[in-house]
Design an enzyme around this catalytic site. Sequence first.
Site, PDB file in Angstrom:
ATOM      1  N   PRO A  72       0.828  -1.203   0.000  1.00  0.00           N
ATOM      2  CA  PRO A  72       0.000   0.000   0.000  1.00  0.00           C
ATOM      3  C   PRO A  72       0.867   1.260   0.000  1.00  0.00           C
ATOM      4  O   PRO A  72       1.897   1.322   0.669  1.00  0.00           O
ATOM      5  CB  PRO A  72      -0.797  -0.112   1.302  1.00  0.00           C
ATOM      6  CG  PRO A  72      -0.733  -1.545   1.685  1.00  0.00           C
ATOM      7  CD  PRO A  72       0.571  -2.059   1.169  1.00  0.00           C
ATOM      8  N   GLU A  73       0.435   2.256  -0.755  1.00  0.00           N
ATOM      9  CA  GLU A  73       1.136   3.540  -0.746  1.00  0.00           C
ATOM     10  C   GLU A  73       0.610   4.393   0.410  1.00  0.00           C
ATOM     11  O   GLU A  73      -0.353   4.030   1.093  1.00  0.00           O
ATOM     12  CB  GLU A  73       0.989   4.223  -2.102  1.00  0.00           C
ATOM     13  CG  GLU A  73       1.540   3.351  -3.222  1.00  0.00           C
ATOM     14  CD  GLU A  73       1.875   4.084  -4.509  1.00  0.00           C
ATOM     15  OE1 GLU A  73       2.129   5.304  -4.465  1.00  0.00           O
ATOM     16  OE2 GLU A  73       1.894   3.431  -5.566  1.00  0.00           O
ATOM     17  N   ARG A 120      14.445   8.478  10.255  1.00  0.00           N
ATOM     18  CA  ARG A 120      14.917   7.786   9.047  1.00  0.00           C
ATOM     19  C   ARG A 120      14.071   8.115   7.825  1.00  0.00           C
ATOM     20  O   ARG A 120      14.488   7.827   6.696  1.00  0.00           O
ATOM     21  CB  ARG A 120      14.892   6.267   9.259  1.00  0.00           C
ATOM     22  CG  ARG A 120      15.853   5.745  10.290  1.00  0.00           C
ATOM     23  CD  ARG A 120      16.024   4.241  10.169  1.00  0.00           C
ATOM     24  NE  ARG A 120      14.779   3.501  10.355  1.00  0.00           N
ATOM     25  CZ  ARG A 120      14.335   3.058  11.511  1.00  0.00           C
ATOM     26  NH1 ARG A 120      15.027   3.309  12.618  1.00  0.00           N
ATOM     27  NH2 ARG A 120      13.216   2.373  11.583  1.00  0.00           N
ATOM     28  N   ARG A 123      12.314  -2.452  -9.333  1.00  0.00           N
ATOM     29  CA  ARG A 123      10.890  -2.117  -9.449  1.00  0.00           C
ATOM     30  C   ARG A 123      10.578  -1.724 -10.889  1.00  0.00           C
ATOM     31  O   ARG A 123      11.409  -1.127 -11.588  1.00  0.00           O
ATOM     32  CB  ARG A 123      10.527  -0.954  -8.516  1.00  0.00           C
ATOM     33  CG  ARG A 123      10.764  -1.227  -7.041  1.00  0.00           C
ATOM     34  CD  ARG A 123       9.891  -2.349  -6.515  1.00  0.00           C
ATOM     35  NE  ARG A 123       8.483  -2.049  -6.649  1.00  0.00           N
ATOM     36  CZ  ARG A 123       7.773  -1.347  -5.736  1.00  0.00           C
ATOM     37  NH1 ARG A 123       8.380  -0.892  -4.645  1.00  0.00           N
ATOM     38  NH2 ARG A 123       6.498  -1.117  -5.926  1.00  0.00           N
ATOM     39  N   LYS A 177       4.471   4.879   4.941  1.00  0.00           N
ATOM     40  CA  LYS A 177       3.851   3.558   4.854  1.00  0.00           C
ATOM     41  C   LYS A 177       3.807   2.841   6.199  1.00  0.00           C
ATOM     42  O   LYS A 177       3.566   1.633   6.255  1.00  0.00           O
ATOM     43  CB  LYS A 177       4.615   2.708   3.832  1.00  0.00           C
ATOM     44  CG  LYS A 177       4.608   3.304   2.429  1.00  0.00           C
ATOM     45  CD  LYS A 177       5.390   2.444   1.456  1.00  0.00           C
ATOM     46  CE  LYS A 177       5.397   3.059   0.062  1.00  0.00           C
ATOM     47  NZ  LYS A 177       6.125   2.214  -0.920  1.00  0.00           N
ATOM     48  N   ASN A 225       5.066   3.032  -6.288  1.00  0.00           N
ATOM     49  CA  ASN A 225       5.335   2.943  -7.707  1.00  0.00           C
ATOM     50  C   ASN A 225       4.346   3.735  -8.555  1.00  0.00           C
ATOM     51  O   ASN A 225       4.709   4.318  -9.577  1.00  0.00           O
ATOM     52  CB  ASN A 225       5.330   1.469  -8.144  1.00  0.00           C
ATOM     53  CG  ASN A 225       6.345   1.193  -9.226  1.00  0.00           C
ATOM     54  OD1 ASN A 225       7.024   2.092  -9.696  1.00  0.00           O
ATOM     55  ND2 ASN A 225       6.445  -0.060  -9.625  1.00  0.00           N
TER      56      ASN A 225
END
Length: 272
Positions: free
Chosen positions: A2-3, A129, A262, A52, A170
Amino acid sequence: MPEGHALHRLARRQQRLLGGQRLSVSSPQGRFAHEAALLDGMVFRRAEAWGKHLIHRYDDGRRGTAATRRIVHIHLGIYGTFREEALPMPEPTGQVRMRLIGDVLGIDLRGPNACELYTPDDLDALVARLGPDPLRPDADPEIAWRAVSRSRRAIGSLLMDQRVIAGIGNIYRAEVLFRAGVDPHRPGVAVTRDEFDEMWADLLHLMPIGVRRGHIHVVRPSDDHGAPAYAPDRPRTYVYRRAGEPCRLCGTTVASEQMEGRNLFWCPNCQR
């Protein structure tokens, strides 16, 4: 996977469904059993997302510094899912990592990459991060711009790096680059500040639409014609998953290749 918009939508929904309730927490699978025992009977205070990553916050219902507080960090990864059930919930089936039972419904979590207790320091380290999340009001685009403008990595790779911008996957990567007319192979150092600002503004526009609607919507109304979506239940896109198809704007064949493992999609004519 999931984005970011999906995680923010999920956090809002779980906040609405469980916020303020004292929950029964268990781990039918057993892999989260010790942590679930610590959470069992606590009050679900807040759900929120960073990119995410999903964060649950609990406390024991007391006020003041003596209150016990717990943080749960969840990363769904590719296979993680939540399933809601009305009460009484059926017996768990499959690998239920965590079961939450509230006043009127329960939620099962299956297959996440991570489901773990965090300390405040753990959460601070995670946030440190991550790059700025366009869906959070405290997002600072200057942090992302510094990372992009100093790097010789391709902008198509940088946009997928959660240390640069959190929550981009993506689909948003491919579509934002297309809408900005930027070739995904261009090094970050060759992206202009105006181009970066346009892409950041586009993310601020597109991602909240994804949160509200529950699916990604990227095609402008003036371009929303011609070829259908790449699958019946998937969003209409300019280039994502449209390799070999004609570009919606110029008719050039949409190109595809692998970039850092990807699938990458772009229009060689519109993105220079």
